[in-house]
Scaffold this active site. Structure first.
Site, PDB file in Angstrom:
ATOM      1  N   ASN A   1       0.853  -1.192   0.000  1.00  0.00           N
ATOM      2  CA  ASN A   1       0.000   0.000   0.000  1.00  0.00           C
ATOM      3  C   ASN A   1       0.895   1.251   0.000  1.00  0.00           C
ATOM      4  O   ASN A   1       1.377   1.661   1.040  1.00  0.00           O
ATOM      5  CB  ASN A   1      -0.916  -0.032   1.234  1.00  0.00           C
ATOM      6  CG  ASN A   1      -1.827   1.179   1.302  1.00  0.00           C
ATOM      7  OD1 ASN A   1      -1.973   1.916   0.319  1.00  0.00           O
ATOM      8  ND2 ASN A   1      -2.447   1.394   2.457  1.00  0.00           N
TER       9      ASN A   1
ATOM     10  N   LYS B   1       0.080   4.188  -0.452  1.00  0.00           N
ATOM     11  CA  LYS B   1      -0.641   5.383   0.018  1.00  0.00           C
ATOM     12  C   LYS B   1      -0.407   6.533  -0.973  1.00  0.00           C
ATOM     13  O   LYS B   1      -0.353   6.286  -2.173  1.00  0.00           O
ATOM     14  CB  LYS B   1      -0.236   5.721   1.457  1.00  0.00           C
ATOM     15  CG  LYS B   1      -0.382   4.496   2.380  1.00  0.00           C
ATOM     16  CD  LYS B   1      -0.289   4.819   3.833  1.00  0.00           C
ATOM     17  CE  LYS B   1      -0.487   3.544   4.645  1.00  0.00           C
ATOM     18  NZ  LYS B   1      -0.480   3.785   6.077  1.00  0.00           N
TER      19      LYS B   1
ATOM     20  N   HIS C   1      -9.989   1.547   4.230  1.00  0.00           N
ATOM     21  CA  HIS C   1      -8.733   1.700   4.954  1.00  0.00           C
ATOM     22  C   HIS C   1      -8.942   2.698   6.108  1.00  0.00           C
ATOM     23  O   HIS C   1      -9.727   3.650   5.979  1.00  0.00           O
ATOM     24  CB  HIS C   1      -7.624   2.189   4.015  1.00  0.00           C
ATOM     25  CG  HIS C   1      -6.278   2.183   4.674  1.00  0.00           C
ATOM     26  ND1 HIS C   1      -5.860   3.203   5.498  1.00  0.00           N
ATOM     27  CD2 HIS C   1      -5.282   1.270   4.664  1.00  0.00           C
ATOM     28  CE1 HIS C   1      -4.651   2.906   5.964  1.00  0.00           C
ATOM     29  NE2 HIS C   1      -4.281   1.735   5.470  1.00  0.00           N
TER      30      HIS C   1
ATOM     31  N   GLU D   1      -7.337   5.097   7.100  1.00  0.00           N
ATOM     32  CA  GLU D   1      -7.127   6.518   6.765  1.00  0.00           C
ATOM     33  C   GLU D   1      -8.321   7.090   5.996  1.00  0.00           C
ATOM     34  O   GLU D   1      -8.569   8.296   6.047  1.00  0.00           O
ATOM     35  CB  GLU D   1      -5.802   6.668   5.990  1.00  0.00           C
ATOM     36  CG  GLU D   1      -4.615   6.485   6.938  1.00  0.00           C
ATOM     37  CD  GLU D   1      -3.347   5.937   6.307  1.00  0.00           C
ATOM     38  OE1 GLU D   1      -3.238   5.915   5.059  1.00  0.00           O
ATOM     39  OE2 GLU D   1      -2.459   5.514   7.068  1.00  0.00           O
TER      40      GLU D   1
ATOM     41  N   GLU E   1      -6.449  -4.406  10.394  1.00  0.00           N
ATOM     42  CA  GLU E   1      -5.421  -3.398  10.662  1.00  0.00           C
ATOM     43  C   GLU E   1      -5.840  -2.574  11.875  1.00  0.00           C
ATOM     44  O   GLU E   1      -6.599  -1.590  11.740  1.00  0.00           O
ATOM     45  CB  GLU E   1      -5.279  -2.450   9.470  1.00  0.00           C
ATOM     46  CG  GLU E   1      -4.871  -3.114   8.184  1.00  0.00           C
ATOM     47  CD  GLU E   1      -4.191  -2.098   7.267  1.00  0.00           C
ATOM     48  OE1 GLU E   1      -2.994  -2.255   7.025  1.00  0.00           O
ATOM     49  OE2 GLU E   1      -4.853  -1.145   6.845  1.00  0.00           O
TER      50      GLU E   1
ATOM     51  N   GLY F   1       1.329   2.867  11.220  1.00  0.00           N
ATOM     52  CA  GLY F   1       2.283   3.975  11.309  1.00  0.00           C
ATOM     53  C   GLY F   1       3.003   4.030  12.655  1.00  0.00           C
ATOM     54  O   GLY F   1       3.576   5.059  13.005  1.00  0.00           O
TER      55      GLY F   1
ATOM     56  N   SER G   1       2.475  -1.562  10.676  1.00  0.00           N
ATOM     57  CA  SER G   1       3.888  -1.525  11.090  1.00  0.00           C
ATOM     58  C   SER G   1       4.669  -2.811  10.822  1.00  0.00           C
ATOM     59  O   SER G   1       5.554  -3.168  11.601  1.00  0.00           O
ATOM     60  CB  SER G   1       4.009  -1.154  12.570  1.00  0.00           C
ATOM     61  OG  SER G   1       3.542   0.160  12.761  1.00  0.00           O
TER      62      SER G   1
HETATM   63  P1  PGA Z   1       2.236   0.858   7.909  1.00  0.00           P
HETATM   64  O1  PGA Z   1       0.812   1.075   7.206  1.00  0.00           O
HETATM   65  O2  PGA Z   1       2.780  -0.456   7.405  1.00  0.00           O
HETATM   66  O3  PGA Z   1       3.066   2.037   7.449  1.00  0.00           O
HETATM   67  O4  PGA Z   1       1.995   0.848   9.384  1.00  0.00           O
HETATM   68  C1  PGA Z   1      -0.060  -0.005   7.045  1.00  0.00           C
HETATM   69  C2  PGA Z   1      -1.349   0.467   6.404  1.00  0.00           C
HETATM   70  O5  PGA Z   1      -1.875   1.513   6.790  1.00  0.00           O
HETATM   71  O6  PGA Z   1      -1.863  -0.159   5.478  1.00  0.00           O
END
Ligand code: PGA
Length: 249
Positions: free
Chosen positions: A8, A10, A94, A96, A164, A170, A209
């Site tokens: 991902n 982003k 997601h 976010e 998640e 993050g 993470s």
């Molecule tokens: P991250 O993000 O691996 O940077 O923690 C995972 C995600 O939000 O899909």
């Protein structure tokens, strides 16, 4: 069994030139990781150009989508347009996106909309925080119930579930594989409750993470079929190590 990596990206990288470099590195690493199914969720605006002339094993995903195929929806990208740009998967709900106000109702329409365009939905679920009360279980159950509400039994096997927990996205390290194992059992039990025994085959991914150090343990002990990775998948110095680690897990 093949593990899945959803990379991902982003809203990264900032330019197509960098995106091409990252994709080149990912391709090389994926060629060596024959047992990993790699799905690149690049920003939609880069997808078509990355996919042009590419005939390898990597699949592409949208990071979000709009259920209607076309219409007066300024700024949106439809699943139909994603499919036309060679996406075969779509991340939906997601954390976010949910933080920007996406509701369970919207994830329901999006999961159904993606399936209609023959994209495989990757439905993300996860609680914002955990306390000792166990309230995260009914919360996840509700996200699953709503997100899958318009999925007929004949299509449930096509949906991937990405757990998640928002509190580890993050962050510095993932949740423990043991806790993930518990959550995988709960998710499967919930889908069986909705769909009967067919739900036992649901594919569950973990995200939050993950890097090359934590990936193998999560795949071994977390009862998951794959990983959804943000940062470590969008940085050239990490993706090669990450894919090698998943391959040898
Ligand atoms: P991250 O993000 O691996 O940077 O923690 C995972 C995600 O939000 O899909």
């Amino acid at each position: 069994m093949k593990s899945t990596l959803v990379a991902n990206w982003k809203m990264n990288p900032a330019t197509f030139r960098e995106a091409k470099l990252l994709f080149e590195t990912t391709k090389k690493a994926a060629d060596k990781a024959k047992n990993v199914q790699v799905i690149v969720a690049a920003p939609a605006i880069f997808l078509r150009q990355l996919a042009v002339g590419y005939r390898g094993r990597i699949a592409f995903a949208l990071q979000n989508g709009f259920p209607e195929a076309r219409g007066a929806h300024t700024g949106e990208i439809s699943f139909a347009q994603g499919a036309d740009s060679r996406a075969s998967y779509a991340i939906i709900g997601h954390a976010e996106r949910r933080a920007m106000g996406e509701s369970n109702e919207q994830t329901k329409a999006k999961v159904a909309g993606a399936l209609k365009q023959e994209l495989t939905p990757i439905l993300c679920v996860g609680e914002e925080k955990r306390d000792g009360s166990g309230q995260h279980f009914p919360f996840i159950r509700e996200q699953l119930r709503a997100g899958l509400a318009d999925v007929p039994a004949s299509s449930i096997k096509k949906v991937l579930i990405a757990y998640e927990p928002v509190w580890v996205i993050g962050a510095t390290k993932p949740m423990s594989p043991r806790d993930m194992h518990e959550m995988s059992i709960f998710i499967r039990k919930t889908i069986v409750e909705f769909y009967g025994e067919g739900g036992m085959e649901s594919k569950i991914l973990y995200g939050g993470s993950v890097d090359e150090i934590s990936a193998p343990e999560m795949l071994r002990d977390g009862d998951v079929r794959g990983l959804l990775v943000g940062r470590a998948s969008a940085e050239t110095h990490h993706i090669t190590k990450l894919l090698a680690a998943i391959e040898s897990a």
